[in-house]
Design an enzyme around this catalytic site. Structure first.
Site, PDB file in Angstrom:
ATOM      1  CB  VAL A 158     -35.022  78.002 -82.055  1.00 53.18           C
ATOM      2  CG1 VAL A 158     -35.077  78.755 -80.730  1.00 53.18           C
ATOM      3  CG2 VAL A 158     -34.751  76.516 -81.848  1.00 53.18           C
ATOM      4  CB  SER A 208     -22.443  69.023 -76.596  1.00 59.00           C
ATOM      5  OG  SER A 208     -22.265  67.749 -76.020  1.00 59.00           O
ATOM      6  CE1 TYR A 260     -27.403  67.086 -78.107  1.00 63.16           C
ATOM      7  CE2 TYR A 260     -25.216  66.181 -77.757  1.00 63.16           C
ATOM      8  CZ  TYR A 260     -26.233  67.035 -77.377  1.00 63.16           C
ATOM      9  OH  TYR A 260     -26.077  67.843 -76.270  1.00 63.16           O
ATOM     10  CE  LYS A 318     -25.924  70.471 -78.673  1.00 60.52           C
ATOM     11  NZ  LYS A 318     -26.527  71.768 -78.263  1.00 60.52           N
TER      12      LYS A 318
END
Length: 251
Positions: free
Chosen positions: A63, A143, A156, A160
């Site tokens: 992706v 998340s 991360y 998110k």
């Protein structure tokens, strides 16, 4: 859930929440395209769906490569003539758990490329197809780390939070085009990412569960239920929302 004969792409479908979602879509009669950077895993999930009486095929996709995302959606439309749903699930965590000042640039670039840029690429190409056909549904996997602070996890968390923001912005833009866009925000759920976190110290599992009112981790199939519901016609007046599945952790 009303998912029968819907054409569905799931990225990161070779394991975890992606695999569980793919199988559940298959159970409800959807035509599933399992996409993953690991083609062998994607094919295995597709074969399990077919063995259970469903319809599925597998396509290898990175992706982070825009041309591969274009190919994924073009091939799906060529075979099935439309794209009803795309679940943007492909995601990774950083290799290191470090505070911001020590966060590695390698982790930053790798995580942002998959979790943020990859979702953007998939949304952009899917939206172009969905506008042509006059309908569509996008479910992004964000998340709990995209809703509240998450220490030692900057890339991360940033990625998110970005997924939540992209979900809301795009939902605002395309609601009048008969395209719904929502996000699912799982809490601590059994997966490769959780295993990576648990490996950092022997008592990490106990520490994390103390923050979860239900005192347990989620299961991938439980998150899949939320994904499929948002993708179904049972939720057709819902767009721009985040469905938090975290056992009460956010409380």
């Amino acid at each position: 859930m009303n998912l029968k004969e819907k054409v569905v792409i799931i990225t990161g479908a070779g394991s975890g929440i992606g695999a569980a979602s793919a199988k559940l879509f298959g159970t409800h009669g959807a035509t599933v395209v399992t996409s993953d950077i690991n083609l062998e895993n994607a094919q295995k999930v597709a074969e399990e769906i077919k063995a259970a009486g469903g319809s599925a095929s597998a396509i290898k996709t990175n992706v982070t490569k825009f041309e591969e995302v274009e190919s994924l959606i073009a091939e799906t439309v060529k075979v099935h003539e439309r794209l009803d749903v795309i679940v943007n699930n492909a995601g990774i965590g950083g290799a290191n758990q470090k505070k911001t000042a020590e966060h590695t640039h390698e982790d930053w670039h790798n995580v942002i490329a998959v979790n943020q840029t990859g979702v953007f690429y998939c949304m952009q190409v899917a939206l172009q197809q969905m506008m042509k056909q006059g309908h569509g549904n996008i479910v992004n996997i964000a998340s709990l780390a995209g809703l509240k602070a998450s220490g030692n996890n900057l890339s991360y968390s940033a990625s998110k939070f970005a997924v939540v923001g992209m979900t809301k912005s795009a939902a605002l833009e395309y609601g009048h085009k008969n395209i719904r866009i929502n996000a699912v925000c799982p809490g601590y759920t059994h997966s490769a990412l959780l295993d990576q976190l648990l490996s950092t110290r022997d008592d990490m599992g106990d520490i994390l569960k103390r923050h979860i009112p239900m005192r347990r981790f989620g299961e991938a199939n439980e998150i899949a239920e939320g994904v499929c519901w948002l993708a179904s016609d049972n939720s057709k007046f819902i767009t721009g929302q985040t469905l938090t599945l975290d056992g009460g952790t956010s409380l």
